[in-house]
Scaffold this motif. Structure first.
Motif, PDB file in Angstrom:
ATOM      1  N   LYS A  57      -8.186  -0.670   3.891  1.00 23.28           N
ATOM      2  CA  LYS A  57      -6.911  -0.266   4.504  1.00 23.28           C
ATOM      3  C   LYS A  57      -6.937   1.181   5.014  1.00 23.28           C
ATOM      4  CE  LYS A  57      -4.385  -3.356   1.427  1.00 23.28           C
ATOM      5  NZ  LYS A  57      -5.624  -3.958   0.918  1.00 23.28           N
ATOM      6  N   ARG A  77      -5.241   2.809   8.357  1.00 18.50           N
ATOM      7  CA  ARG A  77      -4.137   2.006   8.922  1.00 18.50           C
ATOM      8  C   ARG A  77      -2.896   2.870   9.052  1.00 18.50           C
ATOM      9  NH1 ARG A  77      -4.279  -3.997   6.232  1.00 18.50           N
ATOM     10  NH2 ARG A  77      -6.453  -4.452   6.716  1.00 18.50           N
ATOM     11  N   GLN A 102       1.063   0.026   7.072  1.00 21.81           N
ATOM     12  CA  GLN A 102       1.288   0.260   5.648  1.00 21.81           C
ATOM     13  C   GLN A 102       2.437   1.249   5.435  1.00 21.81           C
ATOM     14  OE1 GLN A 102      -0.949  -1.209   3.067  1.00 21.81           O
ATOM     15  NE2 GLN A 102      -1.263  -2.453   4.907  1.00 21.81           N
ATOM     16  N   PHE A 114       1.281  -0.307   0.224  1.00 23.19           N
ATOM     17  CA  PHE A 114      -0.146  -0.063   0.041  1.00 23.19           C
ATOM     18  C   PHE A 114      -0.555  -0.270  -1.422  1.00 23.19           C
ATOM     19  CE2 PHE A 114      -3.338   3.180  -1.190  1.00 23.19           C
ATOM     20  CZ  PHE A 114      -4.450   2.620  -0.569  1.00 23.19           C
ATOM     21  N   THR A 155      -2.808  -3.532  -2.559  1.00 26.34           N
ATOM     22  CA  THR A 155      -4.131  -3.204  -3.089  1.00 26.34           C
ATOM     23  C   THR A 155      -4.322  -3.800  -4.483  1.00 26.34           C
ATOM     24  OG1 THR A 155      -4.170  -1.184  -1.771  1.00 26.34           O
ATOM     25  CG2 THR A 155      -5.753  -1.330  -3.559  1.00 26.34           C
TER      26      THR A 155
END
Length: 195
Positions: free
Chosen positions: A107, A110, A123, A128, A132
Motif C-alpha cells: 500500500k 497510495r 487510503q 490503512f 493491513t
C-alpha cells in the motif's frame, strides 16, 4: 511541544512498544479536530509501529499518501502530548509482524482519500490500519460503518461541517472507519497512554 518534552515522550513510548503495536495521536488541524469531535474521542490519527534499520517507525496513511514516518517525527505531531499505544491482546509473533510489513508495503505510496471512503483504492489512516491487519492476519481492528450510522451514534458531531466538507451533500451510505472505533476495540489492550 518543546525538545525536552518530545525527548521524554519518545523515551517513555519506546520503553513500552513492540512491532505491530497500534499508535494513536491527536493532530491539531481543523479537519482532524472535526474527526475527533465527530467520534466523541480525543484521537484523530492512527498508524502502527515497526522497527527497521535499528530505528522505530510508524507506518501510516497521511496526506498525501501512505508512508513510513520516524516515530519521533510522528510523536512530534501530536497535540498536548496525547498518545496511546495499543496491542493485539494475544501479541504478535515475528512471522505475523513480517506479514503486516508485507501487506503494508503493497500500500506504500497510495494516495489519501479526503472523503474517507472505505470502498476506494485510496487510503486514510484508520482504513490503512484496518485493511493491513485484516489482510495480513485476519484481524479486523475497528468498526466499518456508514456515515449515517456514525453521525447518529455521535450527536455531538457537526453535521454542518460535514455537509460543507462534502460540498453540500453528505454521502450518508458511504462506508468508513474511524481511529476512535479502533482505540476502543476490545481486541486491543493498552500498552502506553498519555492523554
Amino acid at each position: 511541544m518543546d525538545k525536552q518534552q518530545l525527548d521524554k515522550l519518545e523515551k517513555d513510548v519506546t520503553q513500552n512498544i513492540q512491532e505491530g503495536d497500534i499508535i494513536f495521536i491527536s493532530i491539531d488541524s481543523f479537519l482532524y479536530r472535526q474527526v475527533a469531535k465527530g467520534t466523541g474521542s480525543w484521537t484523530s490519527h492512527v498508524g502502527f509501529i515497526v522497527r527497521e534499520y535499528n530505528e522505530w517507525f510508524v507506518l501510516e496513511s497521511a496526506v498525501p499518501k501512505v508512508t513510513r514516518c520516524p516515530l519521533r517525527k510522528f510523536l512530534a505531531r501530536t497535540t498536548h502530548n496525547e498518545v496511546s499505544v495499543m496491542r493485539v491482546k494475544e501479541g504478535l509473533t515475528p512471522s505475523q509482524v513480517d506479514k503486516l510489513k508485507h501487506a503494508a508495503a503493497e500500500k506504500m505510496g497510495r494516495y489519501y482519500h479526503l472523503g474517507f471512503k472505505y470502498d476506494s483504492k485510496r487510503q486514510f489512516c484508520s482504513k490503512f490500519v484496518h485493511l493491513t491487519f485484516k489482510e495480513a492476519l485476519g484481524i479486523e481492528i475497528g468498526k466499518v460503518q456508514t456515515l449515517e450510522v456514525l453521525l447518529q451514534e455521535n450527536p455531538q458531531a457537526s453535521v454542518n461541517f460535514w455537509r460543507c466538507w462534502y460540498l453540500g451533500f453528505v454521502p450518508w451510505q458511504r462506508k468508513t472507519i474511524t481511529p476512535a472505533s479502533q482505540l476502543n476495540d476490545p481486541k486491543l489492550v493498552p500498552v502506553y497512554t498519555q492523554c
